[in-house]
Design a protein around this motif. Sequence first.
Motif, PDB file in Angstrom:
ATOM      1  N   LYS A 212       0.696  -1.095  -0.124  1.00 15.80           N
ATOM      2  CA  LYS A 212       0.143  -0.111   0.085  1.00 15.80           C
ATOM      3  C   LYS A 212       0.840   1.348  -0.001  1.00 15.80           C
ATOM      4  N   ASP A 213       2.233   1.355   0.287  1.00 21.77           N
ATOM      5  CA  ASP A 213       2.862   2.167   0.340  1.00 21.77           C
ATOM      6  C   ASP A 213       4.154   2.263  -0.688  1.00 21.77           C
ATOM      7  N   ALA A 214       3.730   1.945  -1.928  1.00 23.42           N
ATOM      8  CA  ALA A 214       4.756   1.774  -3.005  1.00 23.42           C
ATOM      9  C   ALA A 214       5.627   3.067  -3.315  1.00 23.42           C
ATOM     10  N   CYS A 215       4.511   4.127  -3.271  1.00 20.56           N
ATOM     11  CA  CYS A 215       5.090   5.508  -3.700  1.00 20.56           C
ATOM     12  C   CYS A 215       6.321   6.082  -2.741  1.00 20.56           C
ATOM     13  N   SER A 216       5.952   5.581  -1.233  1.00 22.10           N
ATOM     14  CA  SER A 216       6.991   6.103  -0.401  1.00 22.10           C
ATOM     15  C   SER A 216       8.208   5.469  -0.464  1.00 22.10           C
ATOM     16  N   GLN A 217       7.847   4.106  -0.935  1.00 22.66           N
ATOM     17  CA  GLN A 217       9.190   3.253  -0.868  1.00 22.66           C
ATOM     18  C   GLN A 217      10.013   3.724  -2.021  1.00 22.66           C
ATOM     19  N   MET A 218       9.463   3.840  -3.161  1.00 21.19           N
ATOM     20  CA  MET A 218      10.486   4.297  -4.307  1.00 21.19           C
ATOM     21  C   MET A 218      11.147   5.722  -3.718  1.00 21.19           C
ATOM     22  N   TRP A 219      10.202   6.552  -3.336  1.00 22.92           N
ATOM     23  CA  TRP A 219      10.744   7.954  -3.013  1.00 22.92           C
ATOM     24  C   TRP A 219      12.226   7.745  -1.749  1.00 22.92           C
ATOM     25  N   LEU A 220      11.742   6.754  -0.997  1.00 17.58           N
ATOM     26  CA  LEU A 220      13.028   6.400   0.082  1.00 17.58           C
ATOM     27  C   LEU A 220      14.057   5.928  -0.618  1.00 17.58           C
ATOM     28  N   HIS A 221      14.020   4.975  -1.638  1.00 15.92           N
ATOM     29  CA  HIS A 221      15.059   4.467  -2.500  1.00 15.92           C
ATOM     30  C   HIS A 221      15.799   5.515  -2.955  1.00 15.92           C
ATOM     31  N   ASN A 222      15.074   6.394  -3.988  1.00 17.75           N
ATOM     32  CA  ASN A 222      15.654   7.357  -4.535  1.00 17.75           C
ATOM     33  C   ASN A 222      16.527   8.409  -3.791  1.00 17.75           C
ATOM     34  N   CYS A 223      15.896   8.802  -2.240  1.00 15.44           N
ATOM     35  CA  CYS A 223      16.606   9.611  -1.464  1.00 15.44           C
ATOM     36  C   CYS A 223      17.952   9.056  -1.088  1.00 15.44           C
ATOM     37  N   VAL A 224      17.703   7.845  -0.741  1.00 17.30           N
ATOM     38  CA  VAL A 224      18.894   7.108  -0.125  1.00 17.30           C
ATOM     39  C   VAL A 224      20.158   6.820  -1.460  1.00 17.30           C
ATOM     40  N   LEU A 225      19.502   6.608  -2.487  1.00 18.89           N
ATOM     41  CA  LEU A 225      20.541   6.361  -3.413  1.00 18.89           C
ATOM     42  C   LEU A 225      21.147   7.711  -3.801  1.00 18.89           C
ATOM     43  N   SER A 226      20.305   8.846  -3.980  1.00 20.79           N
ATOM     44  CA  SER A 226      21.085  10.119  -4.225  1.00 20.79           C
ATOM     45  C   SER A 226      22.079  10.641  -2.975  1.00 20.79           C
ATOM     46  N   LEU A 227      21.596  10.345  -1.877  1.00 22.53           N
ATOM     47  CA  LEU A 227      22.319  10.734  -0.512  1.00 22.53           C
ATOM     48  C   LEU A 227      23.589  10.173  -0.458  1.00 22.53           C
ATOM     49  N   SER A 228      23.663   8.651  -1.038  1.00 20.99           N
ATOM     50  CA  SER A 228      25.151   7.927  -1.056  1.00 20.99           C
ATOM     51  C   SER A 228      25.973   8.388  -2.050  1.00 20.99           C
ATOM     52  N   LEU A 229      25.115   8.569  -3.423  1.00 17.26           N
ATOM     53  CA  LEU A 229      26.012   9.052  -4.406  1.00 17.26           C
ATOM     54  C   LEU A 229      26.770  10.496  -4.301  1.00 17.26           C
ATOM     55  N   ALA A 230      26.056  11.277  -3.425  1.00 19.14           N
ATOM     56  CA  ALA A 230      26.664  12.360  -2.893  1.00 19.14           C
ATOM     57  C   ALA A 230      27.771  12.495  -1.950  1.00 19.14           C
ATOM     58  N   VAL A 231      27.536  11.647  -1.185  1.00 21.38           N
ATOM     59  CA  VAL A 231      28.510  11.468   0.053  1.00 21.38           C
ATOM     60  C   VAL A 231      29.635  10.440  -0.184  1.00 21.38           C
ATOM     61  N   GLY A 232      29.386   9.245  -0.651  1.00 23.95           N
ATOM     62  CA  GLY A 232      30.156   8.391  -0.808  1.00 23.95           C
ATOM     63  C   GLY A 232      31.524   8.579  -1.566  1.00 23.95           C
ATOM     64  N   PRO A 233      31.683   8.859  -2.802  1.00 21.74           N
ATOM     65  CA  PRO A 233      32.854   9.038  -3.477  1.00 21.74           C
ATOM     66  C   PRO A 233      33.611  10.022  -2.712  1.00 21.74           C
ATOM     67  N   PRO A 234      33.228  11.275  -2.410  1.00 21.62           N
ATOM     68  CA  PRO A 234      34.054  12.416  -1.610  1.00 21.62           C
ATOM     69  C   PRO A 234      34.560  11.814  -0.237  1.00 21.62           C
ATOM     70  N   PHE A 235      33.816  11.130   0.380  1.00 21.17           N
ATOM     71  CA  PHE A 235      34.099  10.505   1.696  1.00 21.17           C
ATOM     72  C   PHE A 235      35.193   9.575   1.675  1.00 21.17           C
ATOM     73  N   GLY A 236      35.081   8.699   0.423  1.00 21.44           N
ATOM     74  CA  GLY A 236      36.002   7.630   0.268  1.00 21.44           C
ATOM     75  C   GLY A 236      37.323   8.258  -0.093  1.00 21.44           C
ATOM     76  N   SER A 237      37.332   9.159  -0.865  1.00 19.18           N
ATOM     77  CA  SER A 237      38.680   9.824  -1.465  1.00 19.18           C
ATOM     78  C   SER A 237      39.519  10.675  -0.265  1.00 19.18           C
ATOM     79  N   VAL A 238      38.667  11.256   0.407  1.00 21.11           N
ATOM     80  CA  VAL A 238      39.410  12.344   1.373  1.00 21.11           C
ATOM     81  C   VAL A 238      39.921  11.446   2.650  1.00 21.11           C
ATOM     82  N   MET A 239      38.861  10.311   3.207  1.00 23.61           N
ATOM     83  CA  MET A 239      39.596   9.349   4.181  1.00 23.61           C
ATOM     84  C   MET A 239      40.772   8.824   3.824  1.00 23.61           C
ATOM     85  N   TYR A 240      40.723   8.179   2.421  1.00 26.46           N
ATOM     86  CA  TYR A 240      41.598   7.439   2.098  1.00 26.46           C
ATOM     87  C   TYR A 240      43.082   8.024   1.790  1.00 26.46           C
TER      88      TYR A 240
END
Length: 513
Positions: A212-240
């Motif tokens: 019953k909550d399919a739209c919010s599930q897709m919104w959550l997945h897109n938000c998580v993916l966009s947040l990880s894409l924004a944080v992941g590569p810079p976080f990894g390269s700076v820490m490395y």
Amino acid sequence: MAWGEFSLLRWLRESRQSRKLILLIVFIALLLDNMLLTVVVPIIPSYLYSIKHEKNATQIQTTTPNVVSTTMDNFQSIFSYYDNSTMVTGNESDKTRPREPHHAQTEQMIVNVTPSPSDCPKEDKDLLNENVQVGLLFASKATVQLITNPFIGPLTNRIGYQIPLFAGFCIMFVSTIMFAFSGSYTLLFIARSLQGVGSSCSSVAGKRRDDKDACSQMWLHNCVLSLSLAVGPPFGSVMYEFVGKSSPFLVLAALALLDGAVQLFVLQPSRAQAESQKGTPLLTLLKDPYIIIAAGSICFANMAIAMLEPALPIWMMETMCSKKWQLGVAFLPASISYLIGTNLFGILAHKMGRWLCALLGMLIVGISILCVPFAKNIYGLIAPNFGVGFAIGMVDSSMMPIMGYLVDLRHVSVYGSVYAIADVAFCMGFAIGPSAGGAIAKAIGFPWLMTIIGIVDILFAPLCFFLRSPPAKEEKMAILMDHNCPVKTKMYTQNNIQSYPVGDEEEEYESDE
């Protein structure tokens, strides 16, 4: 202190049915999955290059030849500064030879030095060959997930999301620890492949909480993916660059432990839930041409960034003399624009037409990818990468709801299998992209690689027009038109829903007229 811990445990037990807490758990699980996916992008190419050069340097140091000892056994000359005389010592045969006057000689020592890994390894064959190795390593996760997803989707429909979600946490934690302490290509490859299994469990189960909550599930997945894409590569390269290779993975491991502990108290992974409704078989969904077009859009749009991730850092090291921290920061424009695109077009796509939004997104992806090889420095990558991320956000925010809409319209409204197909399409892009991209970049170069995938995206874009007004399935319409079933038949379109009375209600409708 004991009373505070008791209150916390009691609150967790009472919150087992809280949607907000369950949403937080799924958010952390998906964030860990996607952070681990993106944090390795700037680390692996540079780390593998340094491993190979350290190994070569060690081998050369252990095989240094000794050239001086043969002559020193037969002959020695000692010069005395007291009386300016020279004494010759050696074998008897040497004493009979006439002694030559002393000449001051400077002995030249030849030392083989292997250049240490630098930030500017231009024209290095090892760096060129690394395209294939890095591509296969990145593709291993998506390949394993591609194999696992068709089994996880129906399983989630059958037993519920708790057990797959907790299993995904356990596997992801082991994979993260392996990434932190692996010192060879083989162990890194195993860790990446193991991540594919955990990612399959977390991603499919995280989207399959409640139909019953399919739209919010897709919104959550897109938000998580966009947040990880924004944080992941810079976080990894700076820490490395400034802390070490293991540091970003240990942070993610701590995040995984936190999520697993909350899951144990809230989700109760040992309790299985039976499916309330049997979904459409996976093969039936795969035969639907409209679902194939939607899945193809997801695949080819994400294949562009999948080819870019392993090849761009190597190309930057080779042509731009980029530092380690710049290898991850280069993806920051794409990450931020993806975050903007998914949230902006999650609303606009419904108004302008999701098919049109996806079509424009595919065109922009292709054009932006074609512009990447023209960059001469890291600043020249800002505009093309921004366009790539923004356009992929347009496609993902449009196609994921369309996948659920097509199931509602043409099949049984159970979403586990169709979300698995969406993940399969995503994984095909990240499996074919890095593996084929690494081989193409090695054979004909990075610019031609970008040209090929850019043209493919542009050519695929017109197919999105067929998703403008997909028809309802005939079998479903026949069931709804049955006069023995007093329900209202709904004709679905993209813009409205028309209701047609059937059965007893139809007679009442005629009598009113």
